[in-house]
Design a protein around this motif. Structure first.
Motif, short mmCIF file in Angstrom:
data_model
loop_
_atom_site.label_atom_id
_atom_site.label_comp_id
_atom_site.label_asym_id
_atom_site.label_seq_id
_atom_site.Cartn_x
_atom_site.Cartn_y
_atom_site.Cartn_z
N VAL A 10 30.58 9.89 -8.51
CA VAL A 10 31.83 9.57 -9.20
C VAL A 10 32.96 10.54 -8.85
O VAL A 10 34.05 10.10 -8.45
N PRO A 11 32.80 11.88 -8.97
CA PRO A 11 33.95 12.76 -8.66
C PRO A 11 34.42 12.64 -7.22
O PRO A 11 35.61 12.76 -6.95
N ALA A 12 33.48 12.39 -6.29
CA ALA A 12 33.85 12.28 -4.87
C ALA A 12 34.39 10.90 -4.52
O ALA A 12 34.84 10.68 -3.40
N ASP A 13 34.33 9.94 -5.47
CA ASP A 13 34.77 8.56 -5.22
C ASP A 13 34.08 8.02 -3.97
O ASP A 13 34.74 7.52 -3.06
N ARG A 14 32.74 8.11 -3.94
CA ARG A 14 31.97 7.63 -2.79
C ARG A 14 30.79 6.82 -3.28
O ARG A 14 30.08 7.23 -4.20
N ILE A 15 30.59 5.63 -2.68
CA ILE A 15 29.47 4.75 -3.02
C ILE A 15 28.64 4.58 -1.75
O ILE A 15 29.17 4.20 -0.70
N ASP A 16 27.33 4.87 -1.86
CA ASP A 16 26.42 4.75 -0.72
C ASP A 16 25.48 3.58 -0.93
O ASP A 16 24.83 3.48 -1.98
N TRP A 17 25.42 2.67 0.05
CA TRP A 17 24.48 1.54 0.06
C TRP A 17 23.36 1.82 1.04
O TRP A 17 23.59 2.43 2.11
N ASP A 18 22.14 1.34 0.74
CA ASP A 18 21.11 1.37 1.77
C ASP A 18 21.25 0.13 2.67
O ASP A 18 22.11 -0.73 2.44
N ALA A 19 20.41 0.06 3.70
CA ALA A 19 20.54 -1.03 4.67
C ALA A 19 20.35 -2.39 4.02
O ALA A 19 20.98 -3.38 4.42
N ARG A 20 19.48 -2.48 3.01
CA ARG A 20 19.21 -3.76 2.35
C ARG A 20 20.47 -4.32 1.69
O ARG A 20 20.72 -5.53 1.74
N CYS A 21 21.30 -3.46 1.09
CA CYS A 21 22.54 -3.93 0.46
C CYS A 21 23.46 -4.57 1.49
O CYS A 21 24.09 -5.61 1.21
N PHE A 22 23.56 -3.95 2.67
CA PHE A 22 24.43 -4.51 3.71
C PHE A 22 23.87 -5.84 4.23
O PHE A 22 24.60 -6.84 4.35
N THR A 23 22.57 -5.84 4.57
CA THR A 23 22.00 -7.06 5.17
C THR A 23 21.95 -8.20 4.17
O THR A 23 21.99 -9.37 4.55
N MET A 24 21.86 -7.90 2.88
CA MET A 24 21.87 -8.93 1.85
C MET A 24 23.15 -9.77 1.92
O MET A 24 23.15 -10.96 1.61
N LEU A 25 24.25 -9.10 2.36
CA LEU A 25 25.55 -9.78 2.44
C LEU A 25 25.91 -10.17 3.87
O LEU A 25 27.03 -10.57 4.15
#
Length: 922
Positions: free
Chosen positions: A520-535
């Motif tokens: 939250v403080p760094a304003d950064r969201i990390d996805w794993d590979a499954r999140c990307f391939t799901m879309l």
């Protein structure tokens, strides 16, 4: 040579002794006064820092509240229509249509405006068009609109210019206050976004000043220059900007936490403030002494262009210093009496010593010889500090000496006389201010250990500087010896490893759900590979922050999804929300996001972790149900999970094979069709713990007829089901009920594993800071209830950074793990050892008083120092510093005991390390 008589020598010695004691008394008095003034100045800087931190938090709160209002879909729509009407009706205040739309916008935001006033103390809510700053609607003063504030409201102009959110203090036509301004965008039906204008939320300093008063035990006031307020605020509203004082500062009292400042302002006792200094002032008022701290207050424009625009006012903080001043005066009186007594005693001893001249002279020679040996030993120890390039500095003479290695590192001709300006010119411009601040802090008493870049022949290189100061009795530096080490190669490796760690994200190939993490403080969201391939995207196709994530949401889902997430951040409860993501091919993918805050700091969320599930099949099944029974029956058999569809009379319309195998293994979907759902579920409830409650819950959901998602049920064999309920409606009303059950046992197991990882330090296997504080809170509550004893230790590995720098991070990690094993062996089974971060550990000792905790801490310190730590480079001797504090029944928070132990640890490190210090208060 003429020889003086004994009486003449005695008289001269007495006179010299009197002069010496007079000088000592004068010096001691001056030193005490300097120390008092230095303490007041440090207190002034601390109070300024506390105010500025609080102001920054208030600005962020205003940004968040403005964003919340702008997130209402109707607000951008009405704002956009109003802008169109104003343009069509000639600009300015607009005409009849603009007025009607302005009224609609006011009615739309009025409920939120009332809430913001009552809950958050918001004082202004203002809609303005660009370019520049054209007032469209002042929610706080709706009768005033259509005026331009170009050249006055710079924060509005900047947001309207580059469409970026901003915050800061600024004075408007009506109020001065802390502002948060966000851009407002309108999304057309075809998906095009058009910038409309700026939305501003503002508040006064009142709540912040009251909070600082309670937190610091000091009065706080904000003063605005008379010229600044008179230039910006309309005449009829100037009385809302506080009392006006003609004497002294010629200013308005914008806000104050206490009333005594009014009398001081009337009397004009404040000293003038120059530039950005932090002014510390003592005044006497009505028999008491007060310490006044005053520093400049810059508005948004002053912070943006500090060299161009002066401060618009100042902040005044005051504390009652009567007790401290009385103590200082008492100490000075006692000191002068001590000096006088010492003079009388010394004079008597001197007369006696003069009678033993020969023996006394020999004793002095012996003493001088011993002192020379001590000086020689100190010189050898100082020389051992020099590694690679070394330097020596004498402040009194402003003399700096460099070794040849330093000349080589900085690529300077050895014939060039060294000085501080020459060194600073070689420092990289981006690091120059930080290095200068570190050096000046070292002169004031801090450690000098800094890494920075230098520019050598057009090449950027990294160096590390260490310094050791020799200080006099007054704490001022007398000399300094230090080293400069070229660490360019090591820094390159360190930076590469850090970047590699940041890019590394673990993934489980067999898991269908995607994993995500939000810092939250760094304003950064990390996805794993499954999140990307799901879309449909390639792994790591793009980086994510909150704004980019919001842009991926379907416009119809964005407001509700963001509201759910923000509510979770405020409450700390886990959340599950369904929404659509933009796929790579331009389509929309239904997903279910789950998450929970796993790390906090000062009541604010630091890290949120969760899963992303593809629920496209379930959503397709629900859509098929509305299209007709035939399509639903074909789809329901393919859906992953158990499904049951009832009609309005409670009879089963459809069920799939998974439902039968889960609840009624001896039946088929065809056999269930037409049966009463209650009879079948009653028969199935015998396999569930609390079967009657299962039936009652289903009845309650039918009566409420409200959609439900994600309700969990535990079966007798330990499996966990997730239940969704959807009331089926038509134009005629409620016509049925759709139940969905999914086996989420594996997902719950993954979530439990994630929870375990969130509470455990991965390097040492010890509880991490969050888990340790949770246990400490439990022990504090138990102690307050039963009156038992308890203690806490704060443990820090001395000079641990040297291990990392000299032997590498692998050796440092191995040392941390071995320390954790040895420290754990020193504790009882009921004690808890945790790693709070870096080389900092803490131990909780239930049922242990201060004496027992001190004995244990000494034993731990001795055993760690006695057993060297093995490493590939040889055995390492590691020592620890320990701070001890007991739990107190008067503590309102568990962190208070930990703070006392940390203060004791700081004393242990300040007194030379490798020691145990006990908190005297706790």
């Amino acid at each position: 040579m003429h020889r003086l008589s004994f009486r003449a020598v005695a008289a001269l010695a007495c006179l010299a002794l009197a002069l010496i004691h007079t000088a000592i008394g004068t010096y001691a008095w001056q030193y005490g006064r300097d120390k008092l003034e230095d303490g007041l100045q440090r207190e002034a800087h601390t109070l300024r820092t506390a105010f500025e931190v609080g102001l920054s938090g208030l600005e962020q709160q205003m940004l968040t509240l403005a964003s919340l209002v702008a997130a209402d879909p109707q607000v951008p729509e009405l704002f956009h229509r109003g802008r169109t009407a104003v343009l069509a009706e000639g600009g300015g205040a607009g005409g009849v249509q603009a007025g009607a739309l302005r009224k609609d916008l006011y009615q739309q935001v009025a409920p939120a405006w009332i809430t913001l006033q009552q809950r958050y103390g918001v004082r202004q809510l203002h809609f303005q068009f660009g370019p520049g700053a054209l007032s469209y609607l002042r929610v706080h003063t709706p009768e005033r609109f259509g005026d331009r504030m170009d050249g006055l409201r710079h924060i509005i102009e900047d947001v309207n210019r580059d469409h970026q959110p901003r915050s800061g203090f600024e004075t408007g036509r009506i109020y001065s206050g802390v502002r948060g301004v966000v851009p407002v965008w309108h999304t057309a039906a075809d998906g095009r976004r058009e910038y409309v204008g700026a939305l501003e939320a503002g508040t006064s300093f009142d709540a912040q000043l009251q909070h600082l008063d309670e937190q610091l035990g000091a009065g706080v006031a904000v003063l605005l220059r008379e010229q600044h307020v008179d230039k910006a605020v309309w005449d009829e509203y100037r009385n809302r900007n506080g009392l006006r004082f003609e004497k002294g500062c010629r200013c308005y009292l914008e806000a104050s936490s206490r009333d005594e400042v009014n009398a001081w302002m009337d009397a004009g006792v404040l000293l003038p403030l120059h530039g950005d200094e932090t002014l510390s002032q003592l005044i006497e008022w009505e028999g008491r002494h007060w310490h006044l701290t005053r520093f400049a207050l810059r508005d948004y424009l002053g912070k943006r262009d500090p060299g161009v625009h002066e401060a618009v006012g100042s902040v005044l903080v005051w504390r009652d210093a009567s007790a401290a001043l009385a103590t200082w005066r008492s100490q000075q009186r006692n000191l002068q009496l001590t000096v006088l007594a010492a003079y009388v005693l010394t004079q008597a001893l001197l007369l006696w010593l003069l009678l033993r001249t020969r023996r006394s002279l020999q004793q002095r020679i012996d003493t001088t010889t011993a002192a020379l040996r001590d000086s020689e030993e100190m010189l050898k120890r100082a020389q051992s500090v020099a590694r690679l390039g070394c330097w020596h500095y004498v402040p009194a003479e402003d003399r700096l000496i460099w070794s040849e290695e330093i000349y080589r590192i900085f690529a300077i001709d050895p014939a060039t006389p060294p000085d501080y300006a020459l060194f600073l010119a070689r420092v990289h411009p981006d690091d120059r201010e930080r290095v200068d601040a570190a050096w000046r802090a070292a002169l004031d008493g801090s450690d000098y250990d800094v890494e920075h870049r230098i520019l050598v022949a057009g090449e950027t290189r990294w160096v590390r500087e260490l310094g050791e100061f020799v200080r006099g009795a007054d704490g001022r530096p007398q000399s300094a010896l230090g080293t400069v080490q070229d660490i360019t190669a090591l820094k390159c490796i360190e930076l590469e490893l850090r970047h590699s760690e940041e890019r590394y994200r673990s993934t489980i190939a067999a898991v269908e759900d995607g994993l995500w993490e939000w810092l939250v403080p760094a304003d950064r969201i990390d996805w794993d590979a499954r999140c990307f391939t799901m879309l449909g995207y390639a792994a790591d196709a793009f980086t994510l922050n909150f704004e980019r994530w919001r842009a991926l949401l379907h416009p119809d889902d964005a407001a509700a999804t963001i509201a759910t997430v923000q509510a979770q951040l405020a409450s700390g409860a886990s959340f599950a929300v369904e929404f659509r993501y933009l796929r790579a091919d331009g389509g929309w993918q239904w997903t279910q996001g789950r998450g929970k805050v796993v790390e906090w700091a000062d009541g604010q969320p630091l890290r949120v972790v969760g899963t992303l599930t593809d629920i496209g099949a379930r959503k397709a099944a629900e859509a098929a149900l509305q299209a007709g029974h035939a399509r639903l029956e074909a789809v329901i058999g393919q859906v992953h999970g158990a499904m049951l569809l009832e009609d309005g009379d409670g009879r089963i319309v459809l069920a799939n094979a998974t439902f039968c195998s889960l609840f009624l293994p001896a039946t088929t979907p065809a056999q269930l069709a037409g049966e009463r759902s209650d009879d079948c579920l009653t028969a199935a409830s015998v396999t569930l713990p609390g079967g009657r409650a299962f039936i009652d819950r289903i009845a309650a959901l039918r009566r409420a007829a409200q959609p439900l998602a994600g309700e969990e049920i535990v079966l007798a064999d330990g499996r966990v089901l997730e239940r969704d309920y959807t009331p089926v409606r038509s134009a005629a009303g409620l016509i049925g009920h759709l139940w969905t059950y999914r086996d989420i046992t594996e997902r719950k197991q993954r979530e439990r594993e994630l929870q375990r990882l969130a509470s455990t330090d991965l390097l040492t296997g010890l509880p991490n800071r969050r888990a340790f504080l949770t246990r400490l809170e439990q022990e504090q509550a138990r102690m307050q209830r039963f009156g038992s004893a308890g203690a806490v230790l704060m443990i820090d590995l001395d000079h641990f950074k040297r291990i990392n720098d000299s032997y590498g991070h692998a050796a440092g990690d191995a040392a941390l793990r071995l320390f954790a094993e040895r420290a754990q062996a020193c504790l009882r089974a009921t004690d808890l050892l945790g790693r709070l971060g870096g080389e900092e550990f803490a131990a909780l000792l239930p049922g242990t008083d201060a004496a027992g905790a001190t004995l244990l801490a000494e034993r731990l310190r001795t055993e760690i120092a006695a057993a060297p730590f093995p490493s590939p480079q040889g055995a390492l001797t590691i020592t620890v510093s320990v701070g001890v504090a007991t739990l107190s029944g008067g503590d309102t928070r568990a962190e208070m005991a930990l703070a006392r132990a940390d203060a004791a640890l700081y004393r242990a490190k300040s007194c030379g390390r490798d020691r145990v210090e006990v908190d005297c208060v706790g």
